[in-house]
Design an enzyme around this catalytic site. Structure first.
Site, PDB file in Angstrom:
ATOM      1  N   LYS A   1      -4.704  39.005  78.891  1.00  0.00           N
ATOM      2  CA  LYS A   1      -3.903  38.713  77.694  1.00  0.00           C
ATOM      3  C   LYS A   1      -3.672  39.981  76.853  1.00  0.00           C
ATOM      4  O   LYS A   1      -2.545  40.263  76.452  1.00  0.00           O
ATOM      5  CB  LYS A   1      -4.617  37.660  76.836  1.00  0.00           C
ATOM      6  CG  LYS A   1      -4.055  37.545  75.445  1.00  0.00           C
ATOM      7  CD  LYS A   1      -5.010  36.819  74.502  1.00  0.00           C
ATOM      8  CE  LYS A   1      -4.652  37.019  73.056  1.00  0.00           C
ATOM      9  NZ  LYS A   1      -5.448  38.014  72.358  1.00  0.00           N
ATOM     10  N   ASN A   2      -4.746  40.727  76.608  1.00  0.00           N
ATOM     11  CA  ASN A   2      -4.576  41.851  75.682  1.00  0.00           C
ATOM     12  C   ASN A   2      -3.833  43.030  76.296  1.00  0.00           C
ATOM     13  O   ASN A   2      -3.427  43.946  75.580  1.00  0.00           O
ATOM     14  CB  ASN A   2      -5.926  42.259  75.085  1.00  0.00           C
ATOM     15  CG  ASN A   2      -6.388  41.236  74.040  1.00  0.00           C
ATOM     16  OD1 ASN A   2      -5.594  40.402  73.585  1.00  0.00           O
ATOM     17  ND2 ASN A   2      -7.661  41.269  73.676  1.00  0.00           N
TER      18      ASN A   2
ATOM     19  N   CYS B   1      -5.563  35.961  64.905  1.00  0.00           N
ATOM     20  CA  CYS B   1      -6.796  35.291  64.487  1.00  0.00           C
ATOM     21  C   CYS B   1      -7.317  35.868  63.172  1.00  0.00           C
ATOM     22  O   CYS B   1      -7.224  37.078  62.946  1.00  0.00           O
ATOM     23  CB  CYS B   1      -7.867  35.481  65.568  1.00  0.00           C
ATOM     24  SG  CYS B   1      -7.521  34.590  67.080  1.00  0.00           S
TER      25      CYS B   1
ATOM     26  N   ARG C   1      -8.003  42.973  58.782  1.00  0.00           N
ATOM     27  CA  ARG C   1      -7.543  43.654  60.005  1.00  0.00           C
ATOM     28  C   ARG C   1      -6.410  44.614  59.607  1.00  0.00           C
ATOM     29  O   ARG C   1      -5.237  44.366  59.872  1.00  0.00           O
ATOM     30  CB  ARG C   1      -7.067  42.629  61.052  1.00  0.00           C
ATOM     31  CG  ARG C   1      -8.176  41.706  61.515  1.00  0.00           C
ATOM     32  CD  ARG C   1      -7.699  40.724  62.569  1.00  0.00           C
ATOM     33  NE  ARG C   1      -7.594  41.319  63.885  1.00  0.00           N
ATOM     34  CZ  ARG C   1      -7.156  40.660  64.969  1.00  0.00           C
ATOM     35  NH1 ARG C   1      -6.788  39.401  64.861  1.00  0.00           N
ATOM     36  NH2 ARG C   1      -7.080  41.265  66.132  1.00  0.00           N
TER      37      ARG C   1
ATOM     38  N   ASP D   1     -14.836  40.256  71.601  1.00  0.00           N
ATOM     39  CA  ASP D   1     -14.158  39.015  72.002  1.00  0.00           C
ATOM     40  C   ASP D   1     -15.074  38.066  72.782  1.00  0.00           C
ATOM     41  O   ASP D   1     -14.708  36.918  73.021  1.00  0.00           O
ATOM     42  CB  ASP D   1     -12.914  39.340  72.842  1.00  0.00           C
ATOM     43  CG  ASP D   1     -11.885  40.093  72.031  1.00  0.00           C
ATOM     44  OD1 ASP D   1     -11.936  40.022  70.798  1.00  0.00           O
ATOM     45  OD2 ASP D   1     -11.044  40.777  72.642  1.00  0.00           O
TER      46      ASP D   1
ATOM     47  N   ARG E   1      -3.310  30.086  72.917  1.00  0.00           N
ATOM     48  CA  ARG E   1      -2.753  31.431  72.763  1.00  0.00           C
ATOM     49  C   ARG E   1      -3.329  32.373  73.801  1.00  0.00           C
ATOM     50  O   ARG E   1      -2.694  33.369  74.152  1.00  0.00           O
ATOM     51  CB  ARG E   1      -3.067  31.978  71.362  1.00  0.00           C
ATOM     52  CG  ARG E   1      -2.145  31.459  70.275  1.00  0.00           C
ATOM     53  CD  ARG E   1      -2.343  32.250  68.992  1.00  0.00           C
ATOM     54  NE  ARG E   1      -2.548  33.638  69.326  1.00  0.00           N
ATOM     55  CZ  ARG E   1      -3.495  34.419  68.800  1.00  0.00           C
ATOM     56  NH1 ARG E   1      -4.301  33.964  67.901  1.00  0.00           N
ATOM     57  NH2 ARG E   1      -3.604  35.670  69.178  1.00  0.00           N
TER      58      ARG E   1
HETATM   59  N1  EPU Z   1      -8.991  48.925  62.196  1.00  0.00           N
HETATM   60  C1  EPU Z   1      -8.734  49.618  61.024  1.00  0.00           C
HETATM   61  N2  EPU Z   1      -7.490  50.165  60.862  1.00  0.00           N
HETATM   62  C2  EPU Z   1      -6.511  50.053  61.797  1.00  0.00           C
HETATM   63  C3  EPU Z   1      -6.786  49.355  62.987  1.00  0.00           C
HETATM   64  C4  EPU Z   1      -8.035  48.807  63.161  1.00  0.00           C
HETATM   65  O1  EPU Z   1      -9.585  49.725  60.159  1.00  0.00           O
HETATM   66  O2  EPU Z   1      -5.420  50.586  61.587  1.00  0.00           O
HETATM   67  C5  EPU Z   1     -10.335  48.334  62.411  1.00  0.00           C
HETATM   68  C6  EPU Z   1     -10.282  46.814  62.567  1.00  0.00           C
HETATM   69  O3  EPU Z   1     -10.306  46.166  61.324  1.00  0.00           O
HETATM   70  C7  EPU Z   1     -11.507  46.557  63.412  1.00  0.00           C
HETATM   71  C8  EPU Z   1     -11.588  47.785  64.316  1.00  0.00           C
HETATM   72  O4  EPU Z   1     -10.810  48.793  63.664  1.00  0.00           O
HETATM   73  O5  EPU Z   1     -12.638  46.510  62.614  1.00  0.00           O
HETATM   74  C9  EPU Z   1     -11.053  47.587  65.714  1.00  0.00           C
HETATM   75  O6  EPU Z   1      -9.766  47.024  65.665  1.00  0.00           O
HETATM   76  P1  EPU Z   1      -8.689  47.243  66.817  1.00  0.00           P
HETATM   77  O7  EPU Z   1      -7.503  47.904  66.213  1.00  0.00           O
HETATM   78  O8  EPU Z   1      -9.325  47.882  67.986  1.00  0.00           O
HETATM   79  O9  EPU Z   1      -8.297  45.748  67.150  1.00  0.00           O
HETATM   80  P2  EPU Z   1      -6.885  45.187  67.530  1.00  0.00           P
HETATM   81  O10 EPU Z   1      -6.155  46.205  68.329  1.00  0.00           O
HETATM   82  O11 EPU Z   1      -6.199  44.641  66.333  1.00  0.00           O
HETATM   83  C10 EPU Z   1      -7.601  44.230  69.820  1.00  0.00           C
HETATM   84  C11 EPU Z   1      -7.565  42.873  70.474  1.00  0.00           C
HETATM   85  C12 EPU Z   1      -8.614  41.975  69.858  1.00  0.00           C
HETATM   86  C13 EPU Z   1      -9.972  42.630  69.990  1.00  0.00           C
HETATM   87  C14 EPU Z   1      -9.948  44.047  69.369  1.00  0.00           C
HETATM   88  C15 EPU Z   1     -11.232  44.807  69.567  1.00  0.00           C
HETATM   89  C16 EPU Z   1      -5.256  42.639  71.049  1.00  0.00           C
HETATM   90  C17 EPU Z   1      -3.969  41.982  70.792  1.00  0.00           C
HETATM   91  N3  EPU Z   1      -6.262  42.291  70.276  1.00  0.00           N
HETATM   92  O12 EPU Z   1      -7.282  43.993  68.447  1.00  0.00           O
HETATM   93  O13 EPU Z   1      -8.590  40.778  70.609  1.00  0.00           O
HETATM   94  O14 EPU Z   1     -10.936  41.860  69.325  1.00  0.00           O
HETATM   95  O15 EPU Z   1      -8.877  44.814  69.975  1.00  0.00           O
HETATM   96  O16 EPU Z   1     -11.525  44.957  70.912  1.00  0.00           O
HETATM   97  O17 EPU Z   1      -5.379  43.450  71.951  1.00  0.00           O
HETATM   98  C18 EPU Z   1      -8.922  38.505  71.032  1.00  0.00           C
HETATM   99  O18 EPU Z   1      -8.468  38.715  72.159  1.00  0.00           O
HETATM  100  O19 EPU Z   1      -9.486  37.423  70.697  1.00  0.00           O
HETATM  101  C19 EPU Z   1      -8.814  39.561  70.032  1.00  0.00           C
HETATM  102  C20 EPU Z   1      -8.953  39.346  68.729  1.00  0.00           C
END
Ligand code: EPU
Length: 427
Positions: A22-23, A116, A121, A304, A396
């Site tokens: 998915k991701n 979610c 975030r 996750d 989702r």
């Molecule tokens: N963060 C910041 N600033 C940013 C971006 C992130 O402070 O600009 C912080 C976030 O708040 C968090 C950490 O950095 O504490 C990591 O966030 P990341 O950006 O890596 O997460 P994401 O890209 O928004 C993806 C997955 C998530 C998964 C996270 C961590 C997707 C669409 N989502 O989210 O997946 O938990 O990486 O591995 O790829 C799920 O599949 O259930 C899910 C939530």
């Protein structure tokens, strides 16, 4: 609106196939718009996030056709225009349209993404990257406007290791003039998958899978064919379910290396885990021993799988401490597990799970995707029937979860909710 019913107590036994990730999928679809001709992506999971992104590609003029799990995206008539807020808000990954549209059109207008609710975030690191590449980013009445006269390669240090920011900056930088270096980049397998697609399209990227990614911009990208990697989180979810309530379960289409941290924890608990080519064999031994887990960026224990693993710990002897260092507020499943008889204390941001306890069926609500998975596993372990609402979260990210569990011998089904139940659910 439907609810899921799980009659607990049956041991899982048999083999199921794991879907495409998915991701990865949610980044590969927007990435395809960067090409000048058709991109085919094979092995996509049949989940609502994927279809929402397909709709968004169509909204901006893309021709999107599906053949089972393969999608063909013809971007030749795509135009730069604001994306509709309703669909953007359905999922977090709609933010990948920012980087991809910026790379292709030098501009993007998009509402703030949904997804979610796991606590704050922010997307400041994405924006920092776009600005470093020469874009101006403004927030006008809840929409993000990103505009550049020309994108120029830059050296970007991420203050936080972020999957989304790493991918988004990569999407914009592949067509920027000159060299981009992303330092402190995330290393998740999904990032390598997106870089593989972009490389097949003609992008020049080095260092993915390490924390320094180097990109040499190219003027144009071509269509190609790409097969997605297996979903390590779906595999991990079923591996945890098998450890909790399995006899012998084989998961097909798995890259075990992507799950080493989780498999190590299962082995520590006393679960037999065998890795065979693209298969994973899981057979628990009882009683299970408790372990502590701390989520970390890849290759650490994935956030996750924290929620499903918390459910498993209710069955283990002794106390296990679960700490999520990525999303410290990803704890909404705990109240629901407590309704099912779990003994879990939250102290200083960690969940302290005491076991073993016999879970009892109850009416519970999935508040996010992985909370939903944790409740389904709890239902499989519980006495009696568990009723789970909030299935839109599960749908989702998990393709045909009920069918897969039925294939493993579980008693799981879906029913339409009555008007009264819908009203209760919404309040
Ligand atoms: N963060 C910041 N600033 C940013 C971006 C992130 O402070 O600009 C912080 C976030 O708040 C968090 C950490 O950095 O504490 C990591 O966030 P990341 O950006 O890596 O997460 P994401 O890209 O928004 C993806 C997955 C998530 C998964 C996270 C961590 C997707 C669409 N989502 O989210 O997946 O938990 O990486 O591995 O790829 C799920 O599949 O259930 C899910 C939530």
């Amino acid at each position: 609106m439907q609810k899921m019913l799980v009659e607990g107590g049956n041991l899982l036994h048999g083999k199921i196939r794991i879907n495409g990730a998915k991701n990865s999928a949610v980044a590969l679809l927007p990435a395809a718009l960067l090409a000048d001709s058709t991109v085919a992506i094979e092995g996509l999971p049949e989940i609502s996030d994927v279809y929402t992104l397909g709709d968004l590609l169509e909204e901006i003029g893309g021709k999107v056709s599906w053949d089972g799990q393969t999608v063909y995206i013809d971007p030749s008539n795509m135009v730069s225009m604001p994306l509709p807020n309703g669909k953007v808000k359905k999922l977090r990954a709609s933010y990948y349209f920012m980087g991809a549209m910026l790379g292709k059109f030098n501009q993007a207008v998009i509402g703030l993404p949904g997804g979610c609710h796991l606590g704050p975030r922010p997307i400041d690191q994405h924006i920092k990257g776009f600005e470093a590449l020469g874009a101006e980013v403004t927030n006008e009445q809840g929409a993000i406007y990103i505009r550049a006269n020309e994108l120029r390669g830059a050296r970007i240090y991420l203050d936080v290791v972020s999957v989304g920011a790493t991918i988004n900056i990569m999407l914009a930088a592949v067509k920027a003039k000159g060299k981009t270096v992303i330092e402190n980049a995330a290393k998740e397998p999904e990032i390598i998958d997106v870089a593989t697609l972009l490389t097949n399209m003609g992008a020049k990227i080095k260092g993915v899978g390490t924390d320094v990614i180097r990109i040499e911009g190219v003027p144009s990208l071509n269509g190609c064919r790409h097969t997605i990697i297996p979903d390590r989180i779906e595999a991990g979810t079923y591996a945890i379910a098998a450890a909790a309530q399995g006899k012998e379960v084989i998961l097909d289409n798995v890259i075990s290396l992507h799950l080493e941290s989780v498999l190590a924890k299962l082995r520590e608990m006393g679960v037999t885990v065998e890795e065979q080519d693209e298969q994973l064999y899981i057979a628990p031994k009882t009683p299970l021993k408790s372990v502590d887990i701390k989520t970390l960026v890849y290759p650490g224990f994935p956030t996750d799988l924290q929620q499903p693993f918390t459910t498993l710990l209710t069955k283990a002897v002794n106390t296990g401490v679960v700490t999520d260092t990525i999303y410290s507020a990803r704890l909404k499943h705990i109240d629901e597990l407590r309704r099912m008889n779990a003994i879990i204390k939250v102290e200083g941001g960690s969940a302290i799970v005491s076991g073993p306890v016999q879970l009892e069926g109850a009416r519970v609500k999935a508040t996010d995707l992985r909370a939903g998975a944790s409740l389904v596993i709890a239902g499989l372990m519980a006495n009696g029937i568990t009723e789970i609402t909030g299935l839109e979260h599960i749908d989702r990210g998990y393709e045909k979860m009920t069918d897969k569990l039925i294939d493993l011998g579980a008693k799981v089904w879906r029913e339409e909710m009555t008007d009264q139940e819908i009203e209760q659910f919404q309040n």
